[in-house]
Write a protein that holds these residues in place. Structure first.
Motif, mmCIF file in Angstrom:
data_model
loop_
_atom_site.group_PDB
_atom_site.id
_atom_site.type_symbol
_atom_site.label_atom_id
_atom_site.label_comp_id
_atom_site.label_asym_id
_atom_site.label_seq_id
_atom_site.Cartn_x
_atom_site.Cartn_y
_atom_site.Cartn_z
ATOM 1 N N SER A 1 0.817 -1.209 0.000
ATOM 2 C CA SER A 1 0.000 0.000 0.000
ATOM 3 C C SER A 1 0.853 1.262 0.000
ATOM 4 C CB SER A 1 -0.931 -0.007 1.219
ATOM 5 O OG SER A 1 -0.157 -0.095 2.409
ATOM 6 N N VAL A 2 2.061 1.154 0.549
ATOM 7 C CA VAL A 2 2.989 2.292 0.554
ATOM 8 C C VAL A 2 4.282 1.844 -0.123
ATOM 9 C CG1 VAL A 2 4.154 4.025 1.952
ATOM 10 C CG2 VAL A 2 1.981 3.050 2.748
ATOM 11 N N PRO A 3 4.365 1.945 -1.455
ATOM 12 C CA PRO A 3 5.556 1.441 -2.167
ATOM 13 C C PRO A 3 6.797 2.262 -1.847
ATOM 14 C CG PRO A 3 4.103 2.623 -3.652
ATOM 15 C CD PRO A 3 3.353 2.483 -2.362
ATOM 16 N N SER A 4 7.913 1.575 -1.745
ATOM 17 C CA SER A 4 9.198 2.234 -1.499
ATOM 18 C C SER A 4 10.289 1.445 -2.195
ATOM 19 C CB SER A 4 9.481 2.304 0.008
ATOM 20 O OG SER A 4 9.714 1.004 0.517
ATOM 21 N N LEU A 5 11.480 2.021 -2.265
ATOM 22 C CA LEU A 5 12.594 1.356 -2.937
ATOM 23 C C LEU A 5 12.981 0.061 -2.236
ATOM 24 C CD1 LEU A 5 14.902 4.377 -3.856
ATOM 25 C CD2 LEU A 5 13.373 3.099 -5.337
ATOM 26 N N SER A 6 12.677 -0.051 -0.971
ATOM 27 C CA SER A 6 13.032 -1.268 -0.236
ATOM 28 C C SER A 6 12.275 -2.490 -0.744
ATOM 29 C CB SER A 6 12.755 -1.080 1.262
ATOM 30 O OG SER A 6 11.365 -0.853 1.490
ATOM 31 N N HIS A 7 11.143 -2.246 -1.418
ATOM 32 C CA HIS A 7 10.373 -3.368 -1.962
ATOM 33 C C HIS A 7 11.013 -3.951 -3.218
ATOM 34 C CE1 HIS A 7 6.938 -1.328 0.275
ATOM 35 N NE2 HIS A 7 7.006 -2.539 0.802
ATOM 36 N N ILE A 8 11.863 -3.182 -3.889
ATOM 37 C CA ILE A 8 12.433 -3.631 -5.159
ATOM 38 C C ILE A 8 13.659 -4.490 -4.870
ATOM 39 C CG2 ILE A 8 13.421 -2.926 -7.373
ATOM 40 C CD1 ILE A 8 11.809 -0.392 -7.199
ATOM 41 N N THR A 9 13.446 -5.788 -4.913
ATOM 42 C CA THR A 9 14.519 -6.759 -4.719
ATOM 43 C C THR A 9 14.550 -7.684 -5.926
ATOM 44 O OG1 THR A 9 13.064 -8.348 -3.623
ATOM 45 C CG2 THR A 9 14.157 -6.697 -2.221
ATOM 46 N N ARG A 10 15.622 -8.434 -6.037
ATOM 47 C CA ARG A 10 15.718 -9.383 -7.147
ATOM 48 C C ARG A 10 14.613 -10.439 -7.055
ATOM 49 N NH1 ARG A 10 21.132 -12.765 -9.046
ATOM 50 N NH2 ARG A 10 20.071 -14.096 -10.569
ATOM 51 N N GLU A 11 14.328 -10.878 -5.831
ATOM 52 C CA GLU A 11 13.267 -11.865 -5.626
ATOM 53 C C GLU A 11 11.923 -11.312 -6.088
ATOM 54 O OE1 GLU A 11 11.266 -15.325 -4.247
ATOM 55 O OE2 GLU A 11 13.420 -14.956 -4.508
ATOM 56 N N PHE A 12 11.653 -10.039 -5.770
ATOM 57 C CA PHE A 12 10.380 -9.437 -6.133
ATOM 58 C C PHE A 12 10.236 -9.322 -7.656
ATOM 59 C CE2 PHE A 12 7.877 -5.670 -7.233
ATOM 60 C CZ PHE A 12 6.676 -5.969 -6.614
ATOM 61 N N VAL A 13 11.297 -8.885 -8.330
ATOM 62 C CA VAL A 13 11.227 -8.665 -9.780
ATOM 63 C C VAL A 13 11.180 -9.987 -10.538
ATOM 64 C CG1 VAL A 13 12.427 -7.697 -11.773
ATOM 65 C CG2 VAL A 13 12.363 -6.415 -9.628
ATOM 66 N N GLU A 14 12.110 -10.914 -10.193
ATOM 67 C CA GLU A 14 12.268 -12.132 -10.991
ATOM 68 C C GLU A 14 11.239 -13.210 -10.656
ATOM 69 O OE1 GLU A 14 17.035 -11.935 -12.005
ATOM 70 O OE2 GLU A 14 16.316 -13.409 -10.545
ATOM 71 N N HIS A 15 10.520 -13.059 -9.560
ATOM 72 C CA HIS A 15 9.545 -14.087 -9.185
ATOM 73 C C HIS A 15 8.136 -13.499 -9.022
ATOM 74 C CE1 HIS A 15 12.626 -17.185 -8.660
ATOM 75 N NE2 HIS A 15 13.368 -16.241 -8.115
ATOM 76 N N THR A 16 7.989 -12.559 -8.094
ATOM 77 C CA THR A 16 6.644 -12.016 -7.831
ATOM 78 C C THR A 16 6.097 -11.260 -9.032
ATOM 79 O OG1 THR A 16 7.280 -11.782 -5.505
ATOM 80 C CG2 THR A 16 5.279 -10.630 -6.225
ATOM 81 N N PHE A 17 6.873 -10.323 -9.568
ATOM 82 C CA PHE A 17 6.416 -9.520 -10.710
ATOM 83 C C PHE A 17 6.242 -10.395 -11.953
ATOM 84 C CE2 PHE A 17 7.794 -6.780 -14.378
ATOM 85 C CZ PHE A 17 6.600 -6.102 -14.500
ATOM 86 N N LEU A 18 7.173 -11.324 -12.172
ATOM 87 C CA LEU A 18 7.089 -12.212 -13.333
ATOM 88 C C LEU A 18 5.830 -13.072 -13.273
ATOM 89 C CD1 LEU A 18 8.425 -13.332 -15.884
ATOM 90 C CD2 LEU A 18 9.729 -14.891 -14.440
ATOM 91 N N ALA A 19 5.547 -13.630 -12.094
ATOM 92 C CA ALA A 19 4.344 -14.448 -11.944
ATOM 93 C C ALA A 19 3.080 -13.608 -12.116
ATOM 94 C CB ALA A 19 4.349 -15.116 -10.566
ATOM 95 N N TRP A 20 3.114 -12.371 -11.640
ATOM 96 C CA TRP A 20 1.976 -11.458 -11.779
ATOM 97 C C TRP A 20 1.634 -11.244 -13.257
ATOM 98 C CZ3 TRP A 20 1.903 -6.673 -14.217
ATOM 99 C CH2 TRP A 20 0.776 -5.865 -13.991
ATOM 100 N N GLY A 21 2.664 -10.994 -14.093
ATOM 101 C CA GLY A 21 2.421 -10.771 -15.514
ATOM 102 C C GLY A 21 1.966 -12.015 -16.235
ATOM 103 N N ASN A 22 2.579 -13.173 -15.905
ATOM 104 C CA ASN A 22 2.178 -14.424 -16.552
ATOM 105 C C ASN A 22 0.739 -14.778 -16.209
ATOM 106 O OD1 ASN A 22 4.566 -14.905 -17.941
ATOM 107 N ND2 ASN A 22 5.481 -16.082 -16.283
ATOM 108 N N ASP A 23 0.335 -14.540 -14.964
ATOM 109 C CA ASP A 23 -1.045 -14.845 -14.563
ATOM 110 C C ASP A 23 -2.054 -14.031 -15.361
ATOM 111 O OD1 ASP A 23 -0.149 -16.657 -12.740
ATOM 112 O OD2 ASP A 23 -0.318 -15.320 -11.000
#
Length: 338
Positions: A1-23
């Motif tokens: 709900s409150v995005p910050s730079l601390s949320h941007i990790t390799r795990e978040f980009v390569e797994h969470t974000f990737l799965a979000w787009g594929n879904d």
């Protein structure tokens, strides 16, 4: 709900974000690769603003669902960006006559017969060519592939005419670099600024060769002025290897592709071109069951979903998804409406 730079990790980009787009079945690849490129830039150039230091694995792009590497659009891109054969012949005729400046001649020979990406070609080490310690018939050309972050070694057979051209071009440029540098050069195509040496930018030779092509009237078979670009030689070599019948593994090794799926584009191109050549050269006419010439079958033959086959009368089967592995009509071709 409150995005910050601390949320941007390799795990978040390569797994969470990737799965979000594929879904969500997002189309293409750029929805993922574009974001990765932007974040990579920010992590390198904006550390003072709190961006974390991140390095992403480019192989993760393979996990993006959908056709690789871009489906029909990429195949068309390969076809359109490949240097036309008649243009290559015109340029090499000038080379044979000695009417192309030596530096450009050597660059074009290497681009034509090795298929290197422009940045890798212009960044070649001065000592890129070594004697093969296991077989004196070969020399080894070693260079770094910046896109896939790995080294590639090409064996050059001295007796092969094309390889001999590459070997001579490298040796000529090595001699020129030593004579003009004054000290031992680091790069084969180096550019000295004061006491420092850097790789030659591929943009400058590209622009000058573009001017040279216009000045000397280099045109394609449709009479259109040729717009020079380095990457076209890479597509030209890939298509040429496929047309000569080489398999995917060799094309992948020659072009340094990260995966065989990228090399498949050239194999598909070979099939399309072979079908087109069969039709244009009049190797066969397609006749329907009443003995009339069927022009529609000729058009069908160049489609991706039709297959040329030797055990069907007329040479083409128009059955949906018919590859010849099975036939509900028990191969009754002469009485089949397809």
């Amino acid at each position: 709900s409150v995005p910050s730079l601390s949320h941007i990790t390799r795990e978040f980009v390569e797994h969470t974000f990737l799965a979000w787009g594929n879904d969500r079945k997002l189309k293409g690849k750029n929805w993922y690769s574009g974001v990765v490129n932007i974040i990579s830039w920010a992590t390198n150039y904006l550390p003072s603003q709190g961006w974390p230091s991140l390095a992403f694995d480019k192989r993760t792009l393979r996990k993006v669902e959908g056709e690789w590497p871009g489906g029909r659009g990429y195949a068309l891109k390969v076809q359109e960006r490949s240097i036309p054969e008649e243009v290559v012949e015109q340029i090499f005729e000038f080379i044979r006559r000695g009417e192309l400046p030596a530096l450009y001649k050597r660059l074009i020979i290497l681009a034509r017969y090795t298929g290197m990406r422009a940045g890798d070609l212009h960044s070649l080490d001065h000592d890129c060519l070594k004697v093969d310690p296991d077989d004196d018939r070969f020399l080894l050309l070693t260079f770094f592939q910046s896109k896939v972050k790995m080294w590639n070694t090409k064996p050059l057979l001295k007796e092969d005419a094309a390889h001999a051209l590459v070997i001579d071009a490298i040796r000529e440029q090595q001699k020129y670099a030593r004579e003009t540098c004054g000290t031992k050069p680091r790069y084969l195509f180096g550019d000295r600024v004061g006491d420092t040496e850097k790789p030659l930018s591929h943009a400058s030779p590209r622009n000058l060769l573009g001017i040279w092509c216009r000045k000397h009237g280099i045109r394609d078979k449709n009479g259109k002025p040729f717009v020079f670009g380095w990457h076209g030689f890479r597509h030209f070599l890939g298509t040429e290897l496929a047309l000569l019948g080489h398999d995917i593994a060799l094309i992948q090794m020659e072009l340094g592709h990260a995966s065989p799926e990228m090399s498949m584009v050239y194999v598909n191109q070979r099939l399309r071109l072979q079908k087109k050549a069969v039709l244009e050269k009049g190797a066969g006419k397609f006749v329907d069951i009443q003995g009339r010439l069927d022009e529609k079958i000729a058009e069908l033959a160049v489609r991706k979903d039709a297959s040329l086959t030797i055990d069907v009368a007329g040479g083409v089967c128009a059955m949906p998804a018919q590859i010849g592995e099975w036939c509900e009509h028990n191969r009754a071709c002469l009485t089949c409406s397809f």
